[in-house]
Design a protein around this motif. Sequence first.
Motif, PDB file in Angstrom:
ATOM      1  N   HIS A  78       0.832  -1.196   0.000  1.00  0.00           N
ATOM      2  CA  HIS A  78       0.000   0.000   0.000  1.00  0.00           C
ATOM      3  C   HIS A  78       0.868   1.249   0.000  1.00  0.00           C
ATOM      4  N   SER A 121      -6.841   5.882   0.176  1.00  0.00           N
ATOM      5  CA  SER A 121      -7.867   4.832   0.232  1.00  0.00           C
ATOM      6  C   SER A 121      -7.524   3.747   1.241  1.00  0.00           C
ATOM      7  N   CYS A 122      -7.064   4.153   2.427  1.00  0.00           N
ATOM      8  CA  CYS A 122      -6.785   3.172   3.474  1.00  0.00           C
ATOM      9  C   CYS A 122      -8.085   2.508   3.931  1.00  0.00           C
ATOM     10  N   PRO A 123      -8.008   1.265   4.414  1.00  0.00           N
ATOM     11  CA  PRO A 123      -9.232   0.564   4.821  1.00  0.00           C
ATOM     12  C   PRO A 123     -10.026   1.298   5.895  1.00  0.00           C
ATOM     13  N   GLU A 160     -12.484   6.906   4.707  1.00  0.00           N
ATOM     14  CA  GLU A 160     -13.469   6.988   3.645  1.00  0.00           C
ATOM     15  C   GLU A 160     -12.727   7.002   2.301  1.00  0.00           C
ATOM     16  N   PRO A 161     -13.333   6.427   1.247  1.00  0.00           N
ATOM     17  CA  PRO A 161     -12.631   6.313  -0.040  1.00  0.00           C
ATOM     18  C   PRO A 161     -12.070   7.620  -0.571  1.00  0.00           C
ATOM     19  N   GLN A 168     -11.107   5.932  -5.595  1.00  0.00           N
ATOM     20  CA  GLN A 168     -11.178   4.503  -5.887  1.00  0.00           C
ATOM     21  C   GLN A 168     -10.503   3.710  -4.762  1.00  0.00           C
ATOM     22  N   PRO A 169     -11.006   2.512  -4.457  1.00  0.00           N
ATOM     23  CA  PRO A 169     -10.471   1.750  -3.336  1.00  0.00           C
ATOM     24  C   PRO A 169      -9.060   1.212  -3.565  1.00  0.00           C
ATOM     25  N   GLN A 179      -5.321   0.738  -3.939  1.00  0.00           N
ATOM     26  CA  GLN A 179      -4.213   1.607  -3.572  1.00  0.00           C
ATOM     27  C   GLN A 179      -3.005   1.431  -4.474  1.00  0.00           C
TER      28      GLN A 179
END
Length: 256
Positions: A116, A121-123, A126-127, A174-175, A177
């Motif tokens: 990563h 876009s960390c888990p 928020e995206p 976008q999710p 990374q």
Amino acid sequence: MPRSATWSYNELRRFVDDGVLIRRGLIPRDPLSRARDLVGDWLEEAYDPARLTAYTERSFAPELEQHPDLLALYQRSGLTELASDLLRPATTAPVNRAQIQIRLPDGARQPVKSMHVDGVSCPHLEPRDLRTFTFIVGVVLEGGATADAGALHYVPGGHHRMADYFATDWVLGQPAQTPDDIDVQDGTAFTADPGDVIVMHHLVPHRVGINVSGTPRVMAYFRVSHVHHLDLALKALSDPWLEYPTLAALARPGTR
């Protein structure tokens, strides 16, 4: 300024090429011991196993992030000067927080961190959140110097690939990374002893391995930002030397 508080030309070239610099044994024994004892006491007295995932995603010992004994690792060891030297003649923003990351010994069922880039876009974000910085400084407080003892794994030169990815195949929100060709890499392990320091460009992709040793791997991290990073952050994802005036010249093709 002491020699240890500046980077040589060869080191700067290495940072341009690899995005990573390592200084062995940089942190003096006394501040290292105080920081290590502080975190060790927290592990014994305040660690909550139910919050392991939250600690792993954000920081262990969050209530200590501004403790003087942790900040001294950065502010009183030559690291402040090294950080300034890397961005000169630009200015760094003040660093007033530490992040503690611990890889607990095998059996803790600690979440695995895949490849990563921090703050994108960390888990746990928020995206559309973007919480980036210019580079990170990591100090080893405790742990074995082997690849399977919870070491940081990074992709040398991966900042070039990530800059291209952010310029061509990524949009804010976008999710994903990192691209697939980065995801599959194991990376180079930062095999290090207490007191060793790693400086890593924000765009260098990295992950953290599991710890199969019997000793926690404890790292203190300091996020360093160009004083105008908030204005430059989005553009800096695709221009790795935007915030490094001197290194931008070294990074030009054909410059040696």
